[in-house]
Structure formats: C-alpha cells, structure tokens
Motif scaffolding. Structure first.
Motif, PDB file in Angstrom:
ATOM      1  N   UNK A  14       0.841  -1.190   0.000  1.00  0.00           N
ATOM      2  CA  UNK A  14       0.000   0.000   0.000  1.00  0.00           C
ATOM      3  C   UNK A  14       0.872   1.235   0.000  1.00  0.00           C
ATOM      4  N   UNK A  15       0.315   2.335  -0.514  1.00  0.00           N
ATOM      5  CA  UNK A  15       0.987   3.632  -0.451  1.00  0.00           C
ATOM      6  C   UNK A  15       0.007   4.634   0.142  1.00  0.00           C
ATOM      7  N   UNK A  16       0.494   5.440   1.088  1.00  0.00           N
ATOM      8  CA  UNK A  16      -0.326   6.449   1.735  1.00  0.00           C
ATOM      9  C   UNK A  16       0.203   7.835   1.389  1.00  0.00           C
ATOM     10  N   UNK A  17      -0.699   8.719   0.972  1.00  0.00           N
ATOM     11  CA  UNK A  17      -0.340  10.088   0.594  1.00  0.00           C
ATOM     12  C   UNK A  17      -1.078  11.062   1.501  1.00  0.00           C
ATOM     13  N   UNK A  18      -0.372  12.079   1.926  1.00  0.00           N
ATOM     14  CA  UNK A  18      -0.939  13.070   2.842  1.00  0.00           C
ATOM     15  C   UNK A  18      -2.094  13.833   2.198  1.00  0.00           C
ATOM     16  N   UNK A  19      -3.198  13.916   2.903  1.00  0.00           N
ATOM     17  CA  UNK A  19      -4.374  14.624   2.421  1.00  0.00           C
ATOM     18  C   UNK A  19      -4.074  16.122   2.274  1.00  0.00           C
ATOM     19  N   UNK A  20      -4.433  16.684   1.136  1.00  0.00           N
ATOM     20  CA  UNK A  20      -4.300  18.114   0.903  1.00  0.00           C
ATOM     21  C   UNK A  20      -2.919  18.592   0.516  1.00  0.00           C
ATOM     22  N   UNK A  21      -1.958  17.695   0.372  1.00  0.00           N
ATOM     23  CA  UNK A  21      -0.601  18.120   0.037  1.00  0.00           C
ATOM     24  C   UNK A  21      -0.547  18.611  -1.414  1.00  0.00           C
ATOM     25  N   UNK A  22       0.187  19.684  -1.623  1.00  0.00           N
ATOM     26  CA  UNK A  22       0.297  20.288  -2.955  1.00  0.00           C
ATOM     27  C   UNK A  22       1.724  20.070  -3.453  1.00  0.00           C
ATOM     28  N   UNK A  36       1.125   1.271 -12.252  1.00  0.00           N
ATOM     29  CA  UNK A  36       1.704  -0.021 -11.867  1.00  0.00           C
ATOM     30  C   UNK A  36       0.734  -0.847 -11.029  1.00  0.00           C
ATOM     31  N   UNK A  37      -0.509  -0.380 -10.919  1.00  0.00           N
ATOM     32  CA  UNK A  37      -1.571  -1.106 -10.203  1.00  0.00           C
ATOM     33  C   UNK A  37      -1.301  -1.189  -8.703  1.00  0.00           C
ATOM     34  N   UNK A  38      -0.700  -0.141  -8.146  1.00  0.00           N
ATOM     35  CA  UNK A  38      -0.439  -0.061  -6.712  1.00  0.00           C
ATOM     36  C   UNK A  38      -1.575   0.697  -6.036  1.00  0.00           C
ATOM     37  N   UNK A  39      -2.054   0.187  -4.906  1.00  0.00           N
ATOM     38  CA  UNK A  39      -3.129   0.834  -4.166  1.00  0.00           C
ATOM     39  C   UNK A  39      -2.603   2.084  -3.463  1.00  0.00           C
ATOM     40  N   UNK A  40      -3.242   3.235  -3.706  1.00  0.00           N
ATOM     41  CA  UNK A  40      -2.849   4.509  -3.115  1.00  0.00           C
ATOM     42  C   UNK A  40      -4.030   5.063  -2.309  1.00  0.00           C
ATOM     43  N   UNK A  41      -3.782   5.401  -1.053  1.00  0.00           N
ATOM     44  CA  UNK A  41      -4.829   5.951  -0.186  1.00  0.00           C
ATOM     45  C   UNK A  41      -4.432   7.341   0.289  1.00  0.00           C
ATOM     46  N   UNK A  42      -5.411   8.248   0.338  1.00  0.00           N
ATOM     47  CA  UNK A  42      -5.199   9.600   0.846  1.00  0.00           C
ATOM     48  C   UNK A  42      -5.534   9.599   2.337  1.00  0.00           C
ATOM     49  N   UNK A  43      -4.579  10.012   3.167  1.00  0.00           N
ATOM     50  CA  UNK A  43      -4.765   9.904   4.619  1.00  0.00           C
ATOM     51  C   UNK A  43      -4.332  11.192   5.308  1.00  0.00           C
ATOM     52  N   UNK A  44      -4.762  11.407   6.545  1.00  0.00           N
ATOM     53  CA  UNK A  44      -4.324  12.585   7.295  1.00  0.00           C
ATOM     54  C   UNK A  44      -2.822  12.543   7.601  1.00  0.00           C
ATOM     55  N   UNK A  45      -2.276  13.712   7.830  1.00  0.00           N
ATOM     56  CA  UNK A  45      -0.852  13.859   8.163  1.00  0.00           C
ATOM     57  C   UNK A  45      -0.477  12.988   9.360  1.00  0.00           C
ATOM     58  N   UNK A  46      -1.380  12.899  10.344  1.00  0.00           N
ATOM     59  CA  UNK A  46      -1.103  12.134  11.554  1.00  0.00           C
ATOM     60  C   UNK A  46      -0.892  10.648  11.264  1.00  0.00           C
ATOM     61  N   UNK A  56       7.856  13.429   3.824  1.00  0.00           N
ATOM     62  CA  UNK A  56       7.572  14.312   2.681  1.00  0.00           C
ATOM     63  C   UNK A  56       6.151  14.155   2.146  1.00  0.00           C
ATOM     64  N   UNK A  57       5.274  13.585   2.967  1.00  0.00           N
ATOM     65  CA  UNK A  57       3.885  13.459   2.542  1.00  0.00           C
ATOM     66  C   UNK A  57       3.539  12.161   1.847  1.00  0.00           C
ATOM     67  N   UNK A  58       4.459  11.196   1.828  1.00  0.00           N
ATOM     68  CA  UNK A  58       4.164   9.924   1.167  1.00  0.00           C
ATOM     69  C   UNK A  58       4.944   8.798   1.845  1.00  0.00           C
ATOM     70  N   UNK A  59       4.228   7.714   2.160  1.00  0.00           N
ATOM     71  CA  UNK A  59       4.820   6.543   2.799  1.00  0.00           C
ATOM     72  C   UNK A  59       4.323   5.295   2.081  1.00  0.00           C
ATOM     73  N   UNK A  60       5.233   4.360   1.826  1.00  0.00           N
ATOM     74  CA  UNK A  60       4.872   3.118   1.143  1.00  0.00           C
ATOM     75  C   UNK A  60       5.156   1.927   2.039  1.00  0.00           C
TER      76      UNK A  60
END
Length: 246
Positions: A26-34, A48-58, A69-73
């Motif tokens: 899974x990959x998590x991306x910070x909500x609202x990041x520009x 690449x068919x990887x699941x990406x979820x938008x999540x809070x900074x916390x 940097x706003x993204x964790x895999x």
C-alpha cells in the motif's frame, strides 16, 4: 508503529523502489498536500496497479518517525498472484478447489493466523481487497509462521468482482455469518467452494452477503454471541477438511 523493514518514505526512495520492481502493498499520501512530484509519482504508482490511499498527516507520522515528505509506502514480502491464474490452476487439480475470501480483515494478527490455517488445510489461494484490509507485512510473516510464503495471495480491486468471477468459474461461494439458521455442518463442502470471512467488527458486508450462493454459521452454545474471525475461519476450514477426508 509499522515495522520499519517494510516501510519506505519520501518521494525519491519510493520512486526508486518503483523502478526497481519492489512489490508494494500500500501507499499512503498526505491529504491536501500540494506537490507536483507526488502527483506525478502517484500516477506512476497507479499505472503499476499499486493501491494509493489519501490519509491525514497524523497517519503518516504514526507509520514512520522520519521526514516522510507526505508519502509513505508499505512493501510486501511476497509477490501477489492474479485471480485468473490461481483459479485456472485449481480447476486443473485433482481435488475440488478451495478458496478463502477475506472481506476487510484489518487485524494483522488475525490475518496471519488465518493464512497459517489456510495453508494447513490446503486452501488454493487467499483473496483480499487492495484497500481497507490488513497490510501484508513483516508482522504478517511472523503471525503466519511463514505460511505467507507457501500460499498464493490475490489482491483484487473489489471483493464483489472476485465473487462474480469465482461463481462464473463454477465455484460455490459461502459466507460465514451469524445471519442464517444454516450451520456449516449441514452443507456439502466436498464441492468446489470459496469461503468468505468478514471483518472483525461488522462481519461480511451486506453488499457481499447479497451476492453469495449460500450462508453458513457456527453454533454458539455459550453466552458470547460471536467468535474471533481467525478461530471461526479455522472451524470452517477444518469442517471442509473433515468432509473431504470421508
């Protein structure tokens, strides 16, 4: 905190992992990041068919103490199999196919325990949804006692689509649920079957219950009205084993 051995954070490390064909869970991306760089990376991940979820900074802070940097895999210790390939292989076998579908199991210890029992009972493959379930991580390896390396795991976009595919392949889908008077012991489990186990809190979702061929329950003779999902799964799988050994 997530096991650091399967966590990658930061734009360039994740980009490098993607080009190096690391298996992502899974990959998590910070909500609202520009960030144009993150936007571009997300597009590559989705291609690449990887699941990406938008999540809070916390959420990202809980996953790692580093500068994410706003993204964790989260990477996977195993490669995933396609549903089509495992079904085709099972249908070619001399024994009746047996699949296990996990509908939003979120606890990694339950997930690992289920994988261990599934391997011990000859399940052909375990089917999970890309989003919403427990991660395939180092903790899963530990709780499964290594069974994760011995049983195929399929990741699908939607559980409902997997059920349709199984049914179209001649496999009877059976939901484990207390919302039926039919006990598992009264069903013919020597047929090609797929058992659907629901989440720890809600059980099998209503939308999935409406699609399955049959429903089955376990008798509860005490005052508590539910079982741990991994325990219930073991009871179901060993009833299948018992019937197929008769």
């Amino acid at each position: 905190m997530q096991d650091k051995t399967n966590t990658i954070f930061g734009i360039y490390p994740i980009k490098e992992a993607l080009t190096s064909q690391v298996v992502f869970d899974k990959v998590f991306v910070q909500k609202g990041i520009d960030s144009d760089k993150i936007e571009s990376l997300v597009k590559d991940l989705e291609k690449a068919n990887v699941s990406v979820s938008i999540v809070p900074f916390e959420k990202l802070n809980r996953l790692t103490r580093g500068n994410h940097q706003g993204i964790v895999a989260l990477t996977s210790p195993v490669a995933f199999h396609s549903l089509e390939s495992v079904v085709a292989k099972a249908l070619e076998s001399d024994k009746p196919p047996l699949f296990l579908v996990l509908d939003q199991i979120t606890d990694v210890r339950n997930f690992g325990a289920i994988l261990r029992t599934a391997e011990c009972t000859g399940v052909d493959a375990v089917i999970i949804q890309k989003s919403g379930g427990a991660p395939v991580s180092g903790d899963t390896v530990k709780t499964s006692a290594g069974a994760i390396f011995k049983i195929p795991i399929c990741k699908v976009e939607h559980i409902k689509d997997a059920i349709f595919y199984l049914q179209g392949s001649g496999i009877i889908t059976i939901a484990a649920t207390e919302k039926t008077q039919t006990e598992i012991y009264s069903l013919d489990l020597a047929r090609p079957v797929a058992i659907i186990m629901g989440s720890e809190g809600k059980g099998v979702s209503k939308s999935v219950l409406g699609l399955v061929d049959e429903r089955a329950s376990l008798p509860l003779l005490g005052e508590i009205n539910s079982l741990n999902v991994s325990v219930a799964c073991g009871a179901f799988l060993y009833e299948i084993t018992r019937q197929r050994r008769l």
